[in-house]
Design an enzyme around this catalytic site. Structure first.
Site, PDB file in Angstrom:
ATOM      1  N   ARG A  46      80.647  25.589  66.417  1.00 54.27           N
ATOM      2  CA  ARG A  46      79.749  26.461  65.439  1.00 54.27           C
ATOM      3  C   ARG A  46      79.597  27.806  65.663  1.00 54.27           C
ATOM      4  O   ARG A  46      79.748  28.637  64.696  1.00 54.27           O
ATOM      5  CB  ARG A  46      78.013  25.790  65.565  1.00 54.27           C
ATOM      6  CG  ARG A  46      77.309  26.799  64.801  1.00 54.27           C
ATOM      7  CD  ARG A  46      75.757  26.050  64.686  1.00 54.27           C
ATOM      8  NE  ARG A  46      75.350  25.352  65.731  1.00 54.27           N
ATOM      9  CZ  ARG A  46      74.992  25.654  67.012  1.00 54.27           C
ATOM     10  NH1 ARG A  46      74.892  27.018  67.121  1.00 54.27           N
ATOM     11  NH2 ARG A  46      74.494  25.119  67.895  1.00 54.27           N
ATOM     12  N   ASP A 170      78.997  40.599  45.091  1.00 54.85           N
ATOM     13  CA  ASP A 170      79.556  39.314  45.082  1.00 54.85           C
ATOM     14  C   ASP A 170      80.706  39.506  44.356  1.00 54.85           C
ATOM     15  O   ASP A 170      80.875  39.781  43.221  1.00 54.85           O
ATOM     16  CB  ASP A 170      78.518  38.401  44.224  1.00 54.85           C
ATOM     17  CG  ASP A 170      79.284  37.085  44.206  1.00 54.85           C
ATOM     18  OD1 ASP A 170      80.311  36.681  44.218  1.00 54.85           O
ATOM     19  OD2 ASP A 170      78.329  36.000  44.118  1.00 54.85           O
ATOM     20  N   LYS A 195      86.156  29.221  44.716  1.00 54.69           N
ATOM     21  CA  LYS A 195      86.669  29.671  43.532  1.00 54.69           C
ATOM     22  C   LYS A 195      88.221  30.249  43.604  1.00 54.69           C
ATOM     23  O   LYS A 195      89.040  29.498  44.075  1.00 54.69           O
ATOM     24  CB  LYS A 195      85.882  30.767  42.838  1.00 54.69           C
ATOM     25  CG  LYS A 195      84.460  30.325  42.889  1.00 54.69           C
ATOM     26  CD  LYS A 195      84.010  29.290  42.163  1.00 54.69           C
ATOM     27  CE  LYS A 195      82.689  28.498  42.405  1.00 54.69           C
ATOM     28  NZ  LYS A 195      81.742  29.579  42.250  1.00 54.69           N
TER      29      LYS A 195
HETATM   30  C1  LIG Z   1      80.137  29.658  42.776  1.00 55.21           C
HETATM   31  C2  LIG Z   1      79.653  30.989  42.979  1.00 55.21           C
HETATM   32  C3  LIG Z   1      78.648  31.163  43.881  1.00 55.21           C
HETATM   33  C4  LIG Z   1      78.340  29.897  44.912  1.00 55.21           C
HETATM   34  O1  LIG Z   1      79.358  29.580  45.600  1.00 55.21           O
HETATM   35  P1  LIG Z   1      79.426  27.918  46.086  1.00 55.21           P
HETATM   36  O2  LIG Z   1      80.559  27.995  47.149  1.00 55.21           O
HETATM   37  O3  LIG Z   1      79.396  27.100  44.785  1.00 55.21           O
HETATM   38  O4  LIG Z   1      78.310  27.767  47.201  1.00 55.21           O
HETATM   39  C5  LIG Z   1      78.274  32.513  44.184  1.00 55.21           C
HETATM   40  N1  LIG Z   1      78.539  33.461  43.273  1.00 55.21           N
HETATM   41  C6  LIG Z   1      79.489  33.327  42.500  1.00 55.21           C
HETATM   42  C7  LIG Z   1      79.684  34.515  41.351  1.00 55.21           C
HETATM   43  C8  LIG Z   1      79.841  31.911  42.191  1.00 55.21           C
HETATM   44  O5  LIG Z   1      80.776  31.846  41.017  1.00 55.21           O
END
Ligand SMILES: *Cc1c(COP(=O)(O)O)cnc(C)c1O
Length: 378
Positions: A46, A170, A195
């Site tokens: 962890r 982000d 992604k």
């Molecule tokens: C998908 C996504 C998230 C969340 O991520 P997960 O891997 O689904 O938990 C956060 N920000 C953006 C811009 C995303 O496309």
């Protein structure tokens, strides 16, 4: 080293004990110690695992950052960043953030006494007028989801610096191949590695990168204390994805731009939102802070909800599915699918209409994708 060299080499020297060229998947929860407290840097998985560590090193280098931390999902990474705050603290956030980000802010952290203002962060003066005496963090998503608005990251960094706030971006939609927020003065970058970084729609993961030592100490402490870490197999899949990130992003950009141009020329399409089209209201800003664009395109068809639904049922190559950033093209309806957790009145205010459709353009041949869209539009 440059981008693709780092993607293939940083954190990935041949294995010292066997010579294995590829970082092994270290399926182990614990590590032998020579004497109590005396070990080779690993005690318990962890806290630290060699496969995850390789991913963290490589990802940090791609964002031009010092420290990387990997998580079991993008939401776990976002959760970990919010752990920097305490009850009473206030966050100013982009209004059209990822639906899950809106949800964790509004439905989870509000219960813990954090306060949030969702504003149009494309306008720096709206950020400044939303600041309160307890504001501690600016949260920006750019390009935003699903409207692909661009936030001026130099302005976010300037406001944060002047007020002593922590700035967070982000960077999921742009990826470090096209946008380097830390270089523009941002403190912390988060990703859903589910992604583009993973890139093959086969793993869920998240990531934090920062060059700020004190933030890193606290974030690493919380990563271990809260425990939302990825397993070694998931870490390995993301690390493998990173190796081809540069070559994939070049293709997503090339194919995405062709698809965006096609859509813009089609009479059944009302408007196309793609930052690399000169018609995008912030095209110049996009070009100032990004070196290209991923395959994310949103557009409104000329019609109503039922027309949008019919169109979504007719496409064949584009798979109707949530998520994005994989090699295969996906299509979705934000109001019904990814952004259903955003209240209808907020959707209406921000411009997420019922005829809005979002594409994640993959790296198939653009001619085939365009033919598919053309016949469904017809
Ligand atoms: C998908 C996504 C998230 C969340 O991520 P997960 O891997 O689904 O938990 C956060 N920000 C953006 C811009 C995303 O496309």
């Amino acid at each position: 080293m440059r981008f693709s060299t780092k993607a293939i080499h940083v954190g990935q020297e041949p294995d010292a004990s066997t010579g294995a060229v590829v970082v092994p998947v270290h399926f182990t929860s614990t590590y032998a110690q020579e004497s109590p407290g005396q070990h080779r840097g690993y005690e318990y998985s962890r806290t630290k695992n060699p496969t995850r560590h390789a991913l963290e090193e490589c990802a940090a280098s791609l964002e031009n950052g010092k420290h990387g931390l990997a998580f079991a999902s993008g939401m776990a990474a976002i959760n970990n960043v919010l752990n920097l705050l305490k009850a009473g603290d206030h966050v100013v956030s982009t209004d059209d953030v990822y639906g899950g980000t809106y949800r964790i802010f509004d439905k989870v952290f509000r219960n813990y006494g954090l306060k949030f203002s969702f504003v149009d962060t494309t306008n720096p003066s709206k950020i400044e007028s939303a600041l309160e005496k307890d504001t501690k963090m600016l949260w920006a998503e750019t390009p935003s989801n699903p409207l692909l608005r661009i936030v001026d990251l130099r302005e976010v960094a300037r406001i944060s610096r002047e007020r002593g706030l922590t700035s967070v971006v982000d960077n999921t939609f742009a990826t470090p191949y096209f946008q380097l927020p830390l270089q523009l003065g941002i403190d912390i970058v988060v990703h859903s590695t589910t992604k583009y970084l993973g890139g093959h729609s086969d793993v869920v993961g998240g990531l934090i990168v920062t060059s700020h030592d004190a933030h890193y100490e606290r974030l690493a402490f919380c990563q271990n204390a809260v425990g939302g870490v990825p397993g070694p197999m998931d870490s390995w899949l993301v690390l493998r994805g990173l190796k081809t990130l540069g070559i994939r992003m070049k293709e997503h950009f090339r194919v995405g731009l062709e698809v965006a141009r096609f859509l813009e020329s089609h009479p059944r399409v009302k408007r196309v939102l793609y930052p690399w089209l000169p018609s995008h209201p912030q095209h110049d800003l996009a070009k100032r802070q990004m070196s290209g664009m991923s395959g994310m395109i949103s557009f409104e068809i000329d019609g109503e909800l039922r027309d949008a639904k019919r169109f979504l049922e007719k496409v064949k190559l584009f798979t109707l599915a949530e998520s994005l950033g994989g090699v295969e093209s996906l299509i979705e309806h934000p109001a019904i699918m990814t952004h259903a957790s955003v209240p209808p009145e907020v959707r209406a205010k921000t411009g997420i209409s019922d005829s809005l459709i979002r594409l994640s353009v993959g790296i198939e041949d653009p001619e085939d994708l365009i033919q598919d869209l053309a016949s469904a539009l017809g």
